[in-house]
Enzyme design. Structure first.
Site, mmCIF file in Angstrom:
data_model
loop_
_atom_site.group_PDB
_atom_site.id
_atom_site.type_symbol
_atom_site.label_atom_id
_atom_site.label_comp_id
_atom_site.label_asym_id
_atom_site.label_seq_id
_atom_site.Cartn_x
_atom_site.Cartn_y
_atom_site.Cartn_z
ATOM 1 N N TRP A 23 0.819 -1.211 0.000
ATOM 2 C CA TRP A 23 0.000 0.000 0.000
ATOM 3 C C TRP A 23 0.857 1.267 0.000
ATOM 4 O O TRP A 23 0.336 2.366 0.027
ATOM 5 C CB TRP A 23 -0.949 0.005 1.199
ATOM 6 N N GLU A 36 -4.633 0.987 6.683
ATOM 7 C CA GLU A 36 -4.500 1.473 8.062
ATOM 8 C C GLU A 36 -5.526 0.806 8.979
ATOM 9 O O GLU A 36 -5.251 0.561 10.151
ATOM 10 C CB GLU A 36 -4.646 3.003 8.111
ATOM 11 N N GLN A 41 -3.829 -3.149 15.525
ATOM 12 C CA GLN A 41 -3.617 -4.340 16.366
ATOM 13 C C GLN A 41 -3.093 -5.542 15.593
ATOM 14 O O GLN A 41 -3.182 -6.676 16.070
ATOM 15 C CB GLN A 41 -4.931 -4.806 17.046
ATOM 16 N N THR A 42 -2.588 -5.359 14.385
ATOM 17 C CA THR A 42 -2.218 -6.521 13.574
ATOM 18 C C THR A 42 -0.877 -6.281 12.886
ATOM 19 O O THR A 42 -0.605 -5.170 12.426
ATOM 20 C CB THR A 42 -3.308 -6.785 12.496
ATOM 21 N N LEU A 79 -8.518 -12.454 10.360
ATOM 22 C CA LEU A 79 -7.772 -11.227 10.687
ATOM 23 C C LEU A 79 -8.169 -10.676 12.058
ATOM 24 O O LEU A 79 -7.418 -9.921 12.677
ATOM 25 C CB LEU A 79 -8.034 -10.183 9.589
ATOM 26 N N TYR A 119 -6.251 8.480 14.905
ATOM 27 C CA TYR A 119 -5.035 7.944 14.287
ATOM 28 C C TYR A 119 -5.234 7.729 12.779
ATOM 29 O O TYR A 119 -4.443 8.188 11.963
ATOM 30 C CB TYR A 119 -4.626 6.616 14.956
ATOM 31 N N ASP A 137 -0.273 7.031 17.558
ATOM 32 C CA ASP A 137 -0.663 5.748 18.155
ATOM 33 C C ASP A 137 0.365 5.377 19.229
ATOM 34 O O ASP A 137 1.221 6.195 19.574
ATOM 35 C CB ASP A 137 -0.785 4.660 17.073
ATOM 36 N N CYS A 191 12.851 1.352 17.624
ATOM 37 C CA CYS A 191 12.468 1.856 18.957
ATOM 38 C C CYS A 191 11.285 1.023 19.460
ATOM 39 O O CYS A 191 10.201 1.529 19.723
ATOM 40 C CB CYS A 191 12.117 3.343 18.868
ATOM 41 N N CYS A 201 19.697 3.387 15.603
ATOM 42 C CA CYS A 201 18.655 4.424 15.526
ATOM 43 C C CYS A 201 19.207 5.725 14.941
ATOM 44 O O CYS A 201 20.228 6.239 15.398
ATOM 45 C CB CYS A 201 18.095 4.690 16.917
ATOM 46 N N CYS A 207 18.445 11.723 21.319
ATOM 47 C CA CYS A 207 17.474 11.059 22.204
ATOM 48 C C CYS A 207 17.858 11.125 23.689
ATOM 49 O O CYS A 207 18.920 10.643 24.101
ATOM 50 C CB CYS A 207 17.334 9.606 21.779
HETATM 51 FE FE1 SF4 Z 1 14.315 4.891 20.663
HETATM 52 FE FE2 SF4 Z 1 15.879 6.855 21.469
HETATM 53 FE FE3 SF4 Z 1 16.863 4.411 21.315
HETATM 54 FE FE4 SF4 Z 1 16.227 5.772 19.101
HETATM 55 S S1 SF4 Z 1 17.848 6.262 20.568
HETATM 56 S S2 SF4 Z 1 15.774 3.605 19.534
HETATM 57 S S3 SF4 Z 1 14.451 6.933 19.755
HETATM 58 S S4 SF4 Z 1 15.250 5.096 22.675
#
Ligand code: SF4
Length: 347
Positions: A23, A36, A41-42, A79, A119, A137, A191, A201, A207
């Site tokens: 999609w 969406e 939940q899936t 589903l 959402y 969400d 994350c 990340c 972060c």
């Molecule tokens: Fe999550 Fe922060 Fe770790 Fe990135 S650095 S995965 S945003 S906790």
């Protein structure tokens, strides 16, 4: 924090690592809405065949509106959460009556359609129409709680409101749909609930929780029913044939590939592997701890990297997977840190 820098870093990451889904990359608000709705939940892997069958049989709101509810439910069979199918069907009829078969782009109007909550309205408006609104969400709340170091309960209305404001302010005007999907992908693959994979990340330099090391405690959700905790050792076993994995047949994560999950402490793993899988360890590395949080379950995992001899056949149900094929297997987010351990093993 510089929101623009964060969104640019995330979009750069998304351009490289976006998950491929049927999609994505199509400009069809109806199909975005269907996808969406199915994704609530899936898991993505579960949704894909259902989505393809559904949009092939009902390629537009007009076709869906004409259908019998029984046929819609039949296509949804397996589903779960069947009220989603009924609402989708009802919503398609509403779209025919009120909007001549075309979904509106305004999130306020979208929310008046059967089954479309905040959402989904944000997701459809941003992805299909380029409206710069967030799609908030649980994934988004988790990522932003960690990124901005929000250590108060997200059930407190003022805290939740603050997170929603952050989410709204973060959406860039030029690529809102891609940005929202990038946050979804980050929350689903990097994350993740439990132990996030901060090393992979793109936002780690920004972060707060990543720097403080308390990301697995966030977001704060007090009073949640206690989840069952399963303690296990994940054996990342390497030989010249590759790594040992098994495709799950259990209902949890069915069809996904996992490293051997041993029902024992890591210090007992050598004995366990010998007795139950006829595998002798040649050497073992340092154990790493990780936690993965499912809705009703927590896996507390001690990850044990170890070498085994190359001439040993794979135990029943397992396969030796060459290192360069690991990335092509469907693996759950729970295996992120074990997979990282396997990659480090190769260095
Ligand atoms: Fe999550 Fe922060 Fe770790 Fe990135 S650095 S995965 S945003 S906790």
């Amino acid at each position: 924090m510089d929101y623009k820098k964060i969104s640019l870093s995330l979009l750069e990451w998304y351009d490289q690592y976006a998950r491929k889904m049927p999609w994505r990359g199509i400009q069809d608000p109806y199909k975005t809405w269907v996808s969406e709705t199915m994704l609530q939940q899936t898991r993505v892997d579960t949704v894909i065949p259902y989505y393809l069958r559904f949009v092939s049989r009902f390629p537009s709101a007009a076709e869906l509106a004409k259908a019998d509810e029984a046929e819609v439910l039949k296509l949804w069979e397996g589903l779960g959460y069947y009220s989603r199918a009924r609402n989708l069907h009802r919503g398609a009829r509403q779209i025919m009556e009120q909007y001549q078969g075309v979904l509106p782009s305004d999130p306020v109007l979208l929310r008046k359609i059967s089954g479309i909550g905040p959402y989904t309205a944000g997701a459809v408006a941003s992805i299909a129409f380029g409206v710069p609104v967030p799609a908030v969400d649980g994934n988004v709340l988790r990522v932003y709680s960690r990124l901005f170091g929000i250590r108060e309960s997200i059930l407190i209305p003022a805290v939740r409101k603050n997170l929603e404001k952050i989410a709204a302010d973060m959406v860039p005007a030029d690529r809102p749909g891609d940005y929202n999907q990038a946050v979804m992908d980050l929350g689903a693959t990097v994350c993740v609930p439990g132990t996030p994979n901060c090393k992979r990340c793109p936002l780690s330099v920004f972060c707060d929780a990543g720097k403080r090391g308390d990301a697995s405690d966030l977001p704060v959700i007090p009073g949640k029913a206690p989840q069952k905790v399963v303690v296990m050792t994940v054996a990342v076993l390497r030989s010249d044939n590759g790594f040992l994995l098994r495709q799950r047949t259990e209902s949890l994560l069915k069809g996904m590939w996992c490293f051997p999950l041993l029902d024992c402490r890591p210090e007992n793993a050598p004995d366990y592997l010998k007795r139950k899988m006829q595998l002798e360890l040649l050497s073992a590395g340092a154990v790493i701890h990780a936690r993965h949080v499912f809705t009703h379950l927590i896996w507390e995992m001690d990850i044990l990297p170890a070498e085994v001899p190359s001439d040993v056949p794979a135990p029943a149900d397992y396969q030796w997977i060459p290192a360069d094929a690991l990335d092509s297997l469907p693996m759950p987010a729970a295996m992120n840190i074990p997979l990282e351990t396997a990659r480090n093993f190769l260095r």
